[in-house]
Design an enzyme around this catalytic site. Structure first.
Site, PDB file in Angstrom:
ATOM      1  CD  GLU A  46      -6.984   2.150  -8.816  1.00 20.75           C
ATOM      2  OE1 GLU A  46      -5.837   1.709  -8.572  1.00 20.75           O
ATOM      3  OE2 GLU A  46      -7.854   2.272  -7.944  1.00 20.75           O
ATOM      4  CE1 TYR A  73     -10.756  -1.672  -5.888  1.00 14.63           C
ATOM      5  CE2 TYR A  73     -11.096  -3.926  -6.604  1.00 14.63           C
ATOM      6  CZ  TYR A  73     -11.396  -2.889  -5.745  1.00 14.63           C
ATOM      7  OH  TYR A  73     -12.312  -3.065  -4.767  1.00 14.63           O
ATOM      8  CG  HIS A 128     -28.028  23.644  -3.140  1.00 21.19           C
ATOM      9  ND1 HIS A 128     -28.293  22.751  -4.166  1.00 21.19           N
ATOM     10  CD2 HIS A 128     -28.187  24.887  -3.654  1.00 21.19           C
ATOM     11  CE1 HIS A 128     -28.608  23.437  -5.252  1.00 21.19           C
ATOM     12  NE2 HIS A 128     -28.550  24.730  -4.975  1.00 21.19           N
ATOM     13  CB  CYS A 165      -0.922  -0.015   1.212  1.00 23.12           C
ATOM     14  SG  CYS A 165      -1.745   1.560   1.466  1.00 23.12           S
ATOM     15  CD  GLU A 186     -27.894  19.537  -3.681  1.00 26.51           C
ATOM     16  OE1 GLU A 186     -28.823  19.920  -2.960  1.00 26.51           O
ATOM     17  OE2 GLU A 186     -27.223  20.301  -4.393  1.00 26.51           O
ATOM     18  CE  LYS A 237      -4.696   4.173  -6.216  1.00 33.23           C
ATOM     19  NZ  LYS A 237      -5.324   2.902  -6.050  1.00 33.23           N
ATOM     20  CB  CYS A 297      -3.124   2.669  -1.532  1.00 34.24           C
ATOM     21  SG  CYS A 297      -3.543   0.981  -1.136  1.00 34.24           S
TER      22      CYS A 297
HETATM   23  P1  NDP Z   1      -8.463  -7.627 -10.100  1.00 34.68           P
HETATM   24  O1  NDP Z   1      -8.830  -8.932  -9.541  1.00 34.68           O
HETATM   25  O2  NDP Z   1      -9.223  -6.419  -9.698  1.00 34.68           O
HETATM   26  O3  NDP Z   1      -8.522  -7.705 -11.686  1.00 34.68           O
HETATM   27  C1  NDP Z   1      -7.821  -8.665 -12.402  1.00 34.68           C
HETATM   28  C2  NDP Z   1      -8.182  -8.510 -13.858  1.00 34.68           C
HETATM   29  O4  NDP Z   1      -7.365  -9.376 -14.610  1.00 34.68           O
HETATM   30  C3  NDP Z   1      -9.619  -8.868 -14.156  1.00 34.68           C
HETATM   31  O5  NDP Z   1     -10.099  -7.990 -15.136  1.00 34.68           O
HETATM   32  C4  NDP Z   1      -9.489 -10.280 -14.693  1.00 34.68           C
HETATM   33  O6  NDP Z   1     -10.480 -10.637 -15.599  1.00 34.68           O
HETATM   34  C5  NDP Z   1      -8.174 -10.187 -15.427  1.00 34.68           C
HETATM   35  N1  NDP Z   1      -7.511 -11.466 -15.630  1.00 34.68           N
HETATM   36  C6  NDP Z   1      -7.130 -12.365 -14.696  1.00 34.68           C
HETATM   37  N2  NDP Z   1      -6.519 -13.409 -15.270  1.00 34.68           N
HETATM   38  C7  NDP Z   1      -6.507 -13.161 -16.591  1.00 34.68           C
HETATM   39  C8  NDP Z   1      -6.043 -13.873 -17.717  1.00 34.68           C
HETATM   40  N3  NDP Z   1      -5.436 -15.041 -17.581  1.00 34.68           N
HETATM   41  N4  NDP Z   1      -6.217 -13.329 -18.932  1.00 34.68           N
HETATM   42  C9  NDP Z   1      -6.838 -12.143 -19.083  1.00 34.68           C
HETATM   43  N5  NDP Z   1      -7.304 -11.414 -18.056  1.00 34.68           N
HETATM   44  C10 NDP Z   1      -7.145 -11.927 -16.828  1.00 34.68           C
HETATM   45  O7  NDP Z   1      -6.906  -7.493  -9.812  1.00 34.68           O
HETATM   46  P2  NDP Z   1      -5.912  -6.279  -9.855  1.00 34.68           P
HETATM   47  O8  NDP Z   1      -4.615  -6.881 -10.227  1.00 34.68           O
HETATM   48  O9  NDP Z   1      -6.427  -5.150 -10.649  1.00 34.68           O
HETATM   49  O10 NDP Z   1      -5.858  -5.839  -8.334  1.00 34.68           O
HETATM   50  C11 NDP Z   1      -5.613  -6.797  -7.316  1.00 34.68           C
HETATM   51  C12 NDP Z   1      -6.388  -6.455  -6.085  1.00 34.68           C
HETATM   52  O11 NDP Z   1      -5.744  -5.371  -5.427  1.00 34.68           O
HETATM   53  C13 NDP Z   1      -7.788  -5.953  -6.339  1.00 34.68           C
HETATM   54  O12 NDP Z   1      -8.714  -6.993  -6.471  1.00 34.68           O
HETATM   55  C14 NDP Z   1      -8.061  -5.115  -5.131  1.00 34.68           C
HETATM   56  O13 NDP Z   1      -8.520  -5.963  -4.121  1.00 34.68           O
HETATM   57  C15 NDP Z   1      -6.699  -4.564  -4.788  1.00 34.68           C
HETATM   58  N6  NDP Z   1      -6.578  -3.177  -5.285  1.00 34.68           N
HETATM   59  C16 NDP Z   1      -7.357  -2.228  -4.716  1.00 34.68           C
HETATM   60  C17 NDP Z   1      -7.295  -0.929  -5.154  1.00 34.68           C
HETATM   61  C18 NDP Z   1      -8.183   0.103  -4.538  1.00 34.68           C
HETATM   62  O14 NDP Z   1      -8.693  -0.123  -3.452  1.00 34.68           O
HETATM   63  N7  NDP Z   1      -8.411   1.226  -5.208  1.00 34.68           N
HETATM   64  C19 NDP Z   1      -6.377  -0.517  -6.221  1.00 34.68           C
HETATM   65  C20 NDP Z   1      -5.618  -1.610  -6.760  1.00 34.68           C
HETATM   66  C21 NDP Z   1      -5.720  -2.880  -6.303  1.00 34.68           C
HETATM   67  P3  NDP Z   1     -11.986 -11.003 -15.160  1.00 34.68           P
HETATM   68  O15 NDP Z   1     -12.711  -9.723 -15.176  1.00 34.68           O
HETATM   69  O16 NDP Z   1     -12.418 -11.936 -16.200  1.00 34.68           O
HETATM   70  O17 NDP Z   1     -11.905 -11.607 -13.797  1.00 34.68           O
END
Ligand code: NDP
Length: 498
Positions: A217, A213, A472, A73, A477, A81, A78
């Site tokens: 982002e 995510y 407002h 983080c 709101e 980022k 976080c």
């Molecule tokens: P996510 O789980 O959010 O997203 C992973 C993405 O990768 C999904 O779109 C998934 O597809 C895709 N994916 C996975 N495997 C493959 C594959 N083999 N081929 C193609 N696409 C694939 O993970 P992130 O890495 O973005 O983030 C990890 C975690 O970190 C998040 O889940 C969150 O919990 C945390 N995080 C939180 C943030 C915040 O609070 N703002 C910011 C960044 C991270 P599909 O949609 O099909 O599952």
């Protein structure tokens, strides 16, 4: 037979056999000094426990041998980022400023290196703050990788190879997670978010794989700074798991802000070429870019910490299995945060760390509460939600649900001319009137939804939202003035007119 876990506070079995050592170096040894590990160790020390924590040496890019106090983080998640999100948002602000009377005719250029240097300075400062917090709490810190050698012993391998051995009554694993690369030819040419936050040169053309995510982002970050961004994801919409309607809004906003979305498209090959990296995708298209980022999910960091040697069970995703008090099947070992793959968010790891310490050292058994955990995705504009999505509400609710939606042009856009609607949604139980879920895509969504999360945590009803006087003029709101439901949905999923 179902697995049973010892109850909170129950003595570890090993030292009760009458054979093992009962004098330990520490009451608690924590492996991993990210958000969860630091919180747990400081809270436990606050209760008078003798605590030590180990962490790999600092580096902005994590590896088997690099990490740093502060964890993902603070050092490569976080915090950096959000700094880059702030940096990129100025691009849109400069565009919006014109119709507000600002003449932006001069030389507006963006200096990536300066931003990255300032970002790095800030995370190094925070790394120092965390060290001082631990020292101030009288937690002993050891730099090196921790390995559990028996249920009460941890070896810390320091830089240079020297191994220090410590015994502890309780061991807490808080090693977090790491990015998972796609297994395609040329994968070594790609970067993950770790490197993406520290690139030496600004990538002018970027391909991002994933629709979660991190993917959305970073698409916003690079695009806001002027890069050409192509975003490839395997589902029809980004942000699987979020409310369908809000996912559509996010996809539209990404495109509106110049990001080229490629739904249901996967990367198949990366090749080094003279001009950069050639990316081939499964529909045969080729793209030449400066950087390819894999944002295809993260995996719990459970390797090389001795879990298999002491028989700590993992689930099928590779996460450490724990009970509701974060205790593993080995009674003297607990785990919190992303390594347990429950809800992978910093504030959740903090909650798990606090609950663990209070239960084990504060004499107050306390389970983490996963209900109504709010979250935000810092795409631009951001998305933030709390409670149930419409789909989940329909599946879980016994009664019909009422869905209130509002899509409106934010006041600022009426002058700036930006075509980008803010979207809000409330999901309400039609019988109890309880608000089951809320969400927003629009400027300041995360700041606004934190307050709404308190209301949901208190079990607020729609009538109470309606009785709240708005502030407002704000976008927020709108959340207390949505009077007419957009639709009513039965538990069978039938959509009724209202
Ligand atoms: P996510 O789980 O959010 O997203 C992973 C993405 O990768 C999904 O779109 C998934 O597809 C895709 N994916 C996975 N495997 C493959 C594959 N083999 N081929 C193609 N696409 C694939 O993970 P992130 O890495 O973005 O983030 C990890 C975690 O970190 C998040 O889940 C969150 O919990 C945390 N995080 C939180 C943030 C915040 O609070 N703002 C910011 C960044 C991270 P599909 O949609 O099909 O599952």
């Amino acid at each position: 037979m179902p697995r049973t876990f010892p109850q909170p506070g129950e003595q570890a079995l090993h030292d009760d056999n009458g054979e093992g050592p009962v004098e330990y170096d520490y009451d608690l040894f924590v492996i991993g000094a990210g958000s969860g590990g630091v919180r747990a160790s400081r809270t436990a020390a606050g209760f008078g426990a003798k605590v030590a924590i180990c962490e790999l040496p600092y580096h902005p890019i994590s590896s088997e041998s690099a990490g740093g106090i502060g964890g993902t983080c603070v050092l490569r998640g976080c915090v950096p980022k959000k700094i880059l999100v702030y940096g990129s948002a100025f691009g849109g602000e400069f565009q919006d400023a014109r119709e507000f009377g600002w003449n932006i005719n001069g030389d507006i250029t963006f200096d990536w290196k300066r931003l990255i240097a300032n970002k790095t300075k800030e995370i190094i400062r925070l790394n120092g703050v965390y060290k001082r917090l631990l020292a101030g709490s009288k937690v002993d810190m050891y730099e090196g990788g921790g390995k559990i050698v028996d249920p009460h012993t941890v070896d810390v391998e320091q830089t240079g190879g020297e191994v220090k051995r410590f015994t502890a009554k309780k061991i807490l694993v808080a090693t977090g997670g790491r990015a998972v690369p796609l297994n395609i030819p040329g994968k070594e040419l790609a970067i993950t978010s770790d490197e993406g936050l520290s690139l030496e040169e600004f990538p002018k053309r970027v391909v991002i794989a994933g629709g979660g995510y991190i993917a959305v982002e970073f698409a916003g970050i690079y695009s806001g700074m002027g890069a050409k961004v192509d975003l490839f994801y395997r589902k029809p919409l980004p942000l699987t798991g979020f409310d369908e309607e809000m996912r559509e809004v996010v996809a539209r906003n990404l495109e509106n802000r110049g990001i080229k979305c490629h739904p249901e498209t996967n990367l198949t090959k990366l090749e080094k070429v003279a001009g950069g990296i050639k990316v081939t995708v499964d529909n045969g298209e080729e793209h030449e870019v400066d950087a390819v980022m894999f944002a295809t999910g993260r995996k719990p960091s459970t390797k090389n910490i001795g879990l298999e040697d002491v028989g700590v069970e993992l689930d099928k995703t590779g996460a450490i299995k724990v009970n509701e008090y974060s205790q593993t099947n080995v009674p003297s070992i607990w785990a919190i945060g992303d390594v347990t793959n429950r809800i992978n968010l910093t504030p959740v790891a903090l909650m798990e760390g606090t609950c663990f310490a209070k239960t084990e050292f504060g004499g107050k058994p306390m389970k983490p509460d996963y209900e109504n955990v709010a979250s935000a995705v810092f795409c631009q504009p951001p998305l933030s939600v709390v409670g149930l999505t419409e789909d989940k509400a329909v599946k879980q609710a016994k009664n019909d649900i009422l869905v209130f939606t509002s899509s409106f042009n934010p006041m600022k856009n009426t002058i700036s001319g930006r075509v980008e609607k803010t979207f809000m949604k409330l999901i309400v139980d039609a019988v109890t009137d309880k608000v089951l879920g809320a969400g927003m895509v629009g400027p300041d969504a995360a700041e606004i939804m934190q307050g709404v999360a308190i209301a949901l945590k208190c079990g607020a009803t729609k009538a109470q939202f309606d009785a709240t006087v708005g502030i407002h003029p704000t976008a927020a709101e709108e959340l207390v003035t949505m009077r007419t439901a957009t639709r009513r949905v039965t538990p069978k999923g039938e959509v009724l007119k209202v």
